[in-house]
Design a protein around this motif. Structure first.
Motif, PDB file in Angstrom:
ATOM      1  N   PRO A   1      38.377  48.531  32.488  1.00  0.00           N
ATOM      2  CA  PRO A   1      37.170  47.686  33.124  1.00  0.00           C
ATOM      3  C   PRO A   1      36.274  46.939  32.427  1.00  0.00           C
ATOM      4  O   PRO A   1      35.249  46.964  32.716  1.00  0.00           O
ATOM      5  N   VAL A   2      36.832  45.768  31.528  1.00  0.00           N
ATOM      6  CA  VAL A   2      36.015  44.876  31.097  1.00  0.00           C
ATOM      7  C   VAL A   2      35.911  43.702  31.873  1.00  0.00           C
ATOM      8  O   VAL A   2      36.302  43.520  32.925  1.00  0.00           O
ATOM      9  N   ALA A   3      34.937  42.787  31.500  1.00  0.00           N
ATOM     10  CA  ALA A   3      34.607  41.514  32.178  1.00  0.00           C
ATOM     11  C   ALA A   3      35.659  40.590  31.839  1.00  0.00           C
ATOM     12  O   ALA A   3      35.659  39.980  30.711  1.00  0.00           O
ATOM     13  N   TYR A   4      36.725  40.478  32.762  1.00  0.00           N
ATOM     14  CA  TYR A   4      37.749  39.335  32.466  1.00  0.00           C
ATOM     15  C   TYR A   4      37.209  38.190  33.010  1.00  0.00           C
ATOM     16  O   TYR A   4      36.743  37.745  33.842  1.00  0.00           O
TER      17      TYR A   4
ATOM     18  N   ARG B   1      32.114  30.033  42.223  1.00  0.00           N
ATOM     19  CA  ARG B   1      31.948  31.366  41.974  1.00  0.00           C
ATOM     20  C   ARG B   1      31.704  32.222  43.001  1.00  0.00           C
ATOM     21  O   ARG B   1      30.770  31.804  43.910  1.00  0.00           O
ATOM     22  N   ARG B   2      32.168  33.501  43.244  1.00  0.00           N
ATOM     23  CA  ARG B   2      31.880  34.512  44.386  1.00  0.00           C
ATOM     24  C   ARG B   2      31.578  35.694  43.552  1.00  0.00           C
ATOM     25  O   ARG B   2      32.290  36.715  43.717  1.00  0.00           O
ATOM     26  N   PRO B   3      30.295  36.005  42.951  1.00  0.00           N
ATOM     27  CA  PRO B   3      30.069  37.083  42.185  1.00  0.00           C
ATOM     28  C   PRO B   3      29.985  38.328  43.135  1.00  0.00           C
ATOM     29  O   PRO B   3      30.239  39.386  42.865  1.00  0.00           O
ATOM     30  N   TRP B   4      29.515  38.317  44.356  1.00  0.00           N
ATOM     31  CA  TRP B   4      29.619  39.268  45.327  1.00  0.00           C
ATOM     32  C   TRP B   4      31.008  39.920  45.450  1.00  0.00           C
ATOM     33  O   TRP B   4      31.335  41.228  45.661  1.00  0.00           O
ATOM     34  N   LEU B   5      32.039  39.194  45.545  1.00  0.00           N
ATOM     35  CA  LEU B   5      33.408  39.544  45.796  1.00  0.00           C
ATOM     36  C   LEU B   5      33.839  40.261  44.481  1.00  0.00           C
ATOM     37  O   LEU B   5      34.702  41.241  44.530  1.00  0.00           O
ATOM     38  N   ARG B   6      33.612  39.536  43.356  1.00  0.00           N
ATOM     39  CA  ARG B   6      33.991  40.428  42.302  1.00  0.00           C
ATOM     40  C   ARG B   6      33.529  41.687  42.085  1.00  0.00           C
ATOM     41  O   ARG B   6      34.003  42.916  41.802  1.00  0.00           O
ATOM     42  N   ALA B   7      32.059  41.743  42.383  1.00  0.00           N
ATOM     43  CA  ALA B   7      31.441  43.179  42.356  1.00  0.00           C
ATOM     44  C   ALA B   7      31.745  44.181  43.177  1.00  0.00           C
ATOM     45  O   ALA B   7      31.880  45.372  43.189  1.00  0.00           O
ATOM     46  N   LEU B   8      32.336  43.691  44.336  1.00  0.00           N
ATOM     47  CA  LEU B   8      32.879  44.457  45.501  1.00  0.00           C
ATOM     48  C   LEU B   8      34.057  45.110  45.182  1.00  0.00           C
ATOM     49  O   LEU B   8      34.393  46.383  45.315  1.00  0.00           O
ATOM     50  N   LEU B   9      35.216  44.329  44.485  1.00  0.00           N
ATOM     51  CA  LEU B   9      36.553  44.644  44.147  1.00  0.00           C
ATOM     52  C   LEU B   9      36.252  45.762  42.870  1.00  0.00           C
ATOM     53  O   LEU B   9      37.268  46.419  42.736  1.00  0.00           O
TER      54      LEU B   9
ATOM     55  N   GLY C   1      35.647  49.316  46.473  1.00  0.00           N
ATOM     56  CA  GLY C   1      36.451  48.170  45.684  1.00  0.00           C
ATOM     57  C   GLY C   1      37.941  48.824  45.853  1.00  0.00           C
ATOM     58  O   GLY C   1      38.965  47.843  45.938  1.00  0.00           O
ATOM     59  N   ALA C   2      38.212  50.095  45.393  1.00  0.00           N
ATOM     60  CA  ALA C   2      39.515  50.498  45.487  1.00  0.00           C
ATOM     61  C   ALA C   2      40.346  50.342  46.834  1.00  0.00           C
ATOM     62  O   ALA C   2      41.422  50.055  46.873  1.00  0.00           O
ATOM     63  N   ALA C   3      39.443  50.788  47.800  1.00  0.00           N
ATOM     64  CA  ALA C   3      39.969  50.616  49.254  1.00  0.00           C
ATOM     65  C   ALA C   3      40.426  49.311  49.676  1.00  0.00           C
ATOM     66  O   ALA C   3      41.346  48.990  50.046  1.00  0.00           O
ATOM     67  N   ALA C   4      39.397  48.456  49.282  1.00  0.00           N
ATOM     68  CA  ALA C   4      39.768  46.960  49.640  1.00  0.00           C
ATOM     69  C   ALA C   4      40.949  46.454  48.953  1.00  0.00           C
ATOM     70  O   ALA C   4      41.606  45.741  49.501  1.00  0.00           O
TER      71      ALA C   4
ATOM     72  N   PHE D   1      40.678  45.378  38.361  1.00  0.00           N
ATOM     73  CA  PHE D   1      39.596  44.623  37.531  1.00  0.00           C
ATOM     74  C   PHE D   1      39.864  43.293  37.242  1.00  0.00           C
ATOM     75  O   PHE D   1      38.792  42.386  37.214  1.00  0.00           O
ATOM     76  N   ALA D   2      41.033  42.988  36.659  1.00  0.00           N
ATOM     77  CA  ALA D   2      41.464  41.403  36.265  1.00  0.00           C
ATOM     78  C   ALA D   2      41.491  40.587  37.509  1.00  0.00           C
ATOM     79  O   ALA D   2      40.864  39.814  37.770  1.00  0.00           O
ATOM     80  N   PRO D   3      42.011  41.081  38.653  1.00  0.00           N
ATOM     81  CA  PRO D   3      42.099  40.313  39.971  1.00  0.00           C
ATOM     82  C   PRO D   3      41.040  40.466  40.768  1.00  0.00           C
ATOM     83  O   PRO D   3      40.477  39.242  41.195  1.00  0.00           O
ATOM     84  N   ALA D   4      39.689  41.034  40.362  1.00  0.00           N
ATOM     85  CA  ALA D   4      38.554  40.873  40.919  1.00  0.00           C
ATOM     86  C   ALA D   4      37.770  39.841  40.198  1.00  0.00           C
ATOM     87  O   ALA D   4      37.019  39.074  41.030  1.00  0.00           O
ATOM     88  N   SER D   5      38.170  39.451  38.980  1.00  0.00           N
ATOM     89  CA  SER D   5      37.443  38.287  38.423  1.00  0.00           C
ATOM     90  C   SER D   5      38.118  36.835  38.934  1.00  0.00           C
ATOM     91  O   SER D   5      37.533  36.007  39.160  1.00  0.00           O
ATOM     92  N   PHE D   6      39.264  37.097  38.995  1.00  0.00           N
ATOM     93  CA  PHE D   6      40.068  36.121  39.692  1.00  0.00           C
ATOM     94  C   PHE D   6      39.547  35.580  41.179  1.00  0.00           C
ATOM     95  O   PHE D   6      39.171  34.440  41.145  1.00  0.00           O
TER      96      PHE D   6
END
Length: 311
Positions: A105-108, A164-172, A178-181, A225-230
């Motif tokens: 769970p690093v910052a990708y 940039r959509r930081p809220w979406l990264r934070a959600l996932l 995030g896991a459910a989404a 985690f990586a797709p969340a950054s994507f």
């Protein structure tokens, strides 16, 4: 009393979502290699990066870098990998955060992948042609500034997927919600819809078993985690892709699916014009011409691969 019931219901919903996620990961099991060949591991900054290689090691190197989406892996190159290995030494990694590579769970970020590509190409390959798909095309173009690369073959490359959509990264990235989404995003009907709408022009050309493998890889530990950054826009390279390619010393060729919708042919023409480089258009394909029409793709780019007589 009503508040107590609401709280109990919320706790129950969270517990159910967590239980479902754990069950899906257990059902997915251990992920098998995406491609047939020798399996190896490249240790990079704490990641165990899985990669497959095939072909004669004394032949010229070709490195294949898959694109990025919720269920990405080197499986993207299954249609061309064996054919390339007949003439070349072909190397295809699962990028950090994807496939059989570690997914902590690093910052990708884009810079992480730019540096990974430069190091991987320098350490594992010898002056290769690099095939980069989508965002990997931009990372390869940047990495070629430092790494020894004999050529770039970029498929629908992009450096910009939107704001940039930081809220979406934070959600996932959030533990339960995030896991459910992400589980919903990577359900088999959702994966099939993406493949048939954006990746392939003809639904019947989606390779057999691809959706099953995408589902399995998207349900490994840490897969979101990586797709969340994507989806949050954090993997976009901060460059003008055309200008970046124009500055490279090595030759570059762009390959575009004529019917591509995510990164359109019009955008491809603009990049090719800015970079003053060759553009190859593959008819009746979208984002993945090398997966949808592998034989046509290989014929179209043969002149961009190393000349065997020179080796």
């Amino acid at each position: 009393m009503r508040l107590r019931r609401l709280l109990a219901g919320a706790v129950g919903t969270v517990a159910a979502a967590d239980l479902l996620d754990r069950g899906l990961r257990a059902k997915a099991g251990e992920l098998s290699p995406a491609l047939a060949g020798a399996q190896d591991t490249y240790r990079w900054r704490g990641f165990d990066v899985a990669y497959t290689e095939a072909g004669d090691p004394d032949r010229p190197d070709v490195v294949c870098l898959h694109g990025v989406h919720a269920a990405a892996s080197s499986r993207e190159f299954a249609g061309v990998f064996d054919a390339l290995a007949e003439d070349y030494h072909v190397i295809a990694p699962d990028l950090p955060g994807f496939g059989r590579t570690d997914r902590p769970p690093v910052a990708y970020t884009s810079s992480l992948y730019e540096e990974f590509v430069a190091d991987f190409v320098s350490d594992v390959a010898d002056d290769p042609v690099v095939v980069g798909s989508s965002l990997s095309g931009a990372w390869a173009a940047i990495a070629a500034k430092e790494a020894d690369v004999s050529g770039l073959l970029l498929v629908c490359p992009t450096a910009d997927t939107g704001p940039r959509r930081p809220w979406l990264r934070a959600l996932l990235r959030s533990p339960v919600l995030g896991a459910a989404a992400f589980d919903a995003l990577t359900a088999k009907p959702s994966l099939q819809y993406f493949d048939e709408r954006d990746a392939f022009y003809y639904p019947e050309r989606v390779p057999e078993g691809l959706v099953d493998y995408q589902w399995q890889t998207a349900h490994q530990e840490g897969a979101r985690f990586a797709p969340a950054s994507f989806v949050g826009g954090y993997l976009d390279a901060d460059v003008d892709l055309g200008a970046e390619l124009r500055e490279r010393d090595c030759p570059a060729t762009l390959v575009w699916g004529r019917e591509a919708t995510i990164s359109t042919l019009a955008a491809g023409r603009d990049v090719a014009e800015d970079a003053d480089t060759r553009l190859v258009v593959v008819d009746e394909t979208r984002l993945l011409p090398h997966a949808e029409q592998p034989a046509v793709f290989l014929d179209a780019v043969r002149e961009d691969l190393p000349r065997l007589e020179d080796h």
